[in-house]
Design a protein around this motif. Structure first.
Motif, PDB file in Angstrom:
ATOM      1  N   VAL A 132       1.098  -1.204  -0.313  1.00  0.00           N
ATOM      2  CA  VAL A 132       0.180   0.458  -0.421  1.00  0.00           C
ATOM      3  C   VAL A 132       0.905   1.380   0.180  1.00  0.00           C
ATOM      4  N   LEU A 133       1.763   0.981   0.495  1.00  0.00           N
ATOM      5  CA  LEU A 133       2.896   2.235   0.381  1.00  0.00           C
ATOM      6  C   LEU A 133       3.604   2.724  -0.699  1.00  0.00           C
ATOM      7  N   GLY A 134       3.637   1.145  -1.732  1.00  0.00           N
ATOM      8  CA  GLY A 134       4.320   1.659  -2.981  1.00  0.00           C
ATOM      9  C   GLY A 134       2.991   2.258  -3.545  1.00  0.00           C
ATOM     10  N   ALA A 135       1.644   1.424  -3.416  1.00  0.00           N
ATOM     11  CA  ALA A 135       1.040   2.153  -4.409  1.00  0.00           C
ATOM     12  C   ALA A 135       1.049   3.713  -4.677  1.00  0.00           C
ATOM     13  N   GLU A 136       0.781   3.770  -2.906  1.00  0.00           N
ATOM     14  CA  GLU A 136       0.111   5.056  -2.382  1.00  0.00           C
ATOM     15  C   GLU A 136       2.007   6.297  -3.272  1.00  0.00           C
ATOM     16  N   GLN A 137       2.960   6.150  -3.247  1.00  0.00           N
ATOM     17  CA  GLN A 137       3.852   6.790  -3.799  1.00  0.00           C
ATOM     18  C   GLN A 137       4.108   6.642  -5.779  1.00  0.00           C
ATOM     19  N   LEU A 138       3.601   5.256  -5.975  1.00  0.00           N
ATOM     20  CA  LEU A 138       3.659   5.276  -7.311  1.00  0.00           C
ATOM     21  C   LEU A 138       2.841   5.899  -8.249  1.00  0.00           C
ATOM     22  N   HIS A 139       1.326   5.697  -7.413  1.00  0.00           N
ATOM     23  CA  HIS A 139       0.370   5.896  -8.420  1.00  0.00           C
ATOM     24  C   HIS A 139      -0.242   7.428  -8.166  1.00  0.00           C
ATOM     25  N   GLY A 140       0.687   8.317  -7.089  1.00  0.00           N
ATOM     26  CA  GLY A 140       0.319   9.348  -6.618  1.00  0.00           C
ATOM     27  C   GLY A 140      -0.761   9.667  -5.481  1.00  0.00           C
ATOM     28  N   SER A 141      -1.688   9.092  -5.120  1.00  0.00           N
ATOM     29  CA  SER A 141      -2.850   9.507  -4.023  1.00  0.00           C
ATOM     30  C   SER A 141      -3.131   8.472  -3.755  1.00  0.00           C
ATOM     31  N   ARG A 142      -3.834   8.233  -3.100  1.00  0.00           N
ATOM     32  CA  ARG A 142      -4.742   7.410  -2.549  1.00  0.00           C
ATOM     33  C   ARG A 142      -6.170   6.694  -2.837  1.00  0.00           C
ATOM     34  N   GLY A 143      -6.636   6.700  -4.282  1.00  0.00           N
ATOM     35  CA  GLY A 143      -7.534   6.340  -4.546  1.00  0.00           C
ATOM     36  C   GLY A 143      -6.838   6.086  -5.961  1.00  0.00           C
ATOM     37  N   ALA A 144      -8.370   5.254  -6.907  1.00  0.00           N
ATOM     38  CA  ALA A 144      -8.122   4.450  -8.493  1.00  0.00           C
ATOM     39  C   ALA A 144      -9.625   3.961  -9.065  1.00  0.00           C
ATOM     40  N   ASP A 299       5.374   7.835 -18.579  1.00  0.00           N
ATOM     41  CA  ASP A 299       5.954   7.578 -20.286  1.00  0.00           C
ATOM     42  C   ASP A 299       6.004   5.976 -20.351  1.00  0.00           C
ATOM     43  N   ARG A 300       6.075   5.522 -18.818  1.00  0.00           N
ATOM     44  CA  ARG A 300       5.964   3.776 -19.340  1.00  0.00           C
ATOM     45  C   ARG A 300       4.983   3.203 -18.110  1.00  0.00           C
ATOM     46  N   PRO A 301       4.688   1.749 -17.810  1.00  0.00           N
ATOM     47  CA  PRO A 301       4.072   1.610 -16.732  1.00  0.00           C
ATOM     48  C   PRO A 301       4.729   1.840 -15.077  1.00  0.00           C
ATOM     49  N   ARG A 302       4.442   1.383 -14.458  1.00  0.00           N
ATOM     50  CA  ARG A 302       5.360   1.718 -13.053  1.00  0.00           C
ATOM     51  C   ARG A 302       5.167   0.329 -12.190  1.00  0.00           C
ATOM     52  N   ILE A 303       6.413  -0.421 -11.667  1.00  0.00           N
ATOM     53  CA  ILE A 303       5.693  -1.397 -11.175  1.00  0.00           C
ATOM     54  C   ILE A 303       7.175  -1.421  -9.902  1.00  0.00           C
ATOM     55  N   PHE A 304       5.929  -1.321  -9.289  1.00  0.00           N
ATOM     56  CA  PHE A 304       7.088  -1.867  -7.996  1.00  0.00           C
ATOM     57  C   PHE A 304       7.377  -2.876  -7.262  1.00  0.00           C
ATOM     58  N   SER A 305       8.213  -4.066  -6.822  1.00  0.00           N
ATOM     59  CA  SER A 305       9.324  -5.587  -6.225  1.00  0.00           C
ATOM     60  C   SER A 305       9.309  -5.222  -5.374  1.00  0.00           C
TER      61      SER A 305
END
Length: 343
Positions: A132-144, A299-305
């Motif tokens: 969830v921390l990765g999602a917040e930082q890569l996605h830029g918000s707390r929602g999708a 410009d590309r997908p963002r992947i958190f591993s």
């Protein structure tokens, strides 16, 4: 000084359920402490079985310095320890969880172990908080607008619970699993959390239109390899680590929890480095992103591993033990050590 305590899974789970935002904050702090060099986190060690190559038991030793001048996690007294976690995918056919674990905590001054906790819950919680921390930082918000969940097991369930505890919003959630019954149970669970969720009969159907993707399967080798699987700006949480082909990794922005750790054990980033012979597609770490040292384009997908750091288990386990002690939910083991004097 030489006390030893045990804490079972039910009180551990109850503490986690009541304190997910606090655990999320602890995981965030621990990533930053690791980035500052306030941890000792050697490579994980894998015990494998020749007759069952899919099964393994993993040892994650680690140490976390105390706070203050040591630069450790705020409010922490410092700790060393070991998570010993079994991953047996064949358990699913027995209708029991794939993973089981214990966490041993050791005193930094004497090296003596002082507690043993059931750690499957701790491991799942720190993994979910990391996701969830990765999602917040890569996605830029707390929602999708649309979340695709691929893999309807314990980990994805915990991630959904952390999303809810941290007030994430989703227009819709699509869940896919190779076992349709599991997908339905996961979708029902998401609905019980207050989300609009459905089970998807196909992987492509789940991924279609998703701006956030959670991969939480037991896959041992990549099965997502088509170049157009993901689109520019899409966020992918590669929690199970081995779902993605090297070509997808190389064509994306990549954030890892720890670069050297993640480039081992046949993870998707590891396979990509082996195939292409360089690391140019790795942008940096999650802590670097938190600190503004890493910036990602759209410009590309963002992947958190996230490979999974043992220090996260220590930080969460120490917090759970502290609360358990306050609530009287730990068991003392008298005379656990046979000798407590040198002579």
């Amino acid at each position: 000084m030489f006390s030893f305590q045990v804490m079972g899974g039910k009180p551990v789970r109850a503490i986690i359920e009541a304190g997910r935002p606090e655990i999320f904050a602890r995981v965030r702090e621990t990533y930053l402490a690791h980035h500052r060099g306030a941890t000792v986190n050697p490579n994980s060690y894998f015990l494998r079985f020749p007759d069952r190559p899919e099964a393994r038991i993993i040892a994650l030793p680690a140490a976390l310095r105390p706070d203050g001048d040591g630069g450790g996690v705020a409010g922490g007294s410092g700790v060393a320890g070991l998570k010993w976690i079994g991953s047996f995918p064949g358990n699913l056919a027995r209708n029991i969880p794939r993973a089981s674990a214990v966490l041993l905590l050791n005193d930094l001054e004497t090296g003596y172990p002082f507690a043993c906790l059931e750690a499957a819950q701790i491991s799942a919680a720190r993994t979910a908080a990391s996701a969830v921390l990765g999602a917040e930082q890569l996605h830029g918000s707390r929602g999708a607008a649309r979340l695709a969940v691929v893999g309807a097991g314990v980990i994805s369930r915990n991630v959904l619970e952390f999303f809810r505890a941290l007030d994430w919003t989703f227009g819709e959630i699509a869940v896919h699993d190779t076992v349709a019954e599991y997908a339905k149970k996961s979708a029902d669970h998401a609905q019980a959390l207050g989300y609009r969720a459905t089970a998807s009969g196909s992987l492509d159907g789940a991924l279609d239109g998703a701006d956030l993707v959670l991969l939480a399967t037991t896959a041992a080798t990549p099965y997502l390899t088509a170049p157009d699987t993901f689109s520019a700006g899409q966020t992918v949480l590669n929690i199970s680590l081995r779902d993605l082909g090297p070509e997808l990794i190389a064509a994306s922005h990549n954030v890892l929890d720890d670069v050297e750790h993640c480039l081992t054990a046949g993870t998707s980033p590891h396979l990509a480095v082996e195939r292409y012979g360089h690391r140019d597609f790795i942008d940096g770490t999650l802590a670097g992103l938190l600190l503004g040292e890493v910036r990602l384009g759209s410009d590309r997908p963002r992947i958190f591993s996230p490979f999974g750091l043992g220090v996260l288990d220590l930080a969460v386990g120490l917090e759970v033990l502290r609360i358990g002690r306050d609530r009287g939910q730990v068991q003392d083991v008298p005379d656990f050590f046979a000798e407590v004097e040198r002579w």
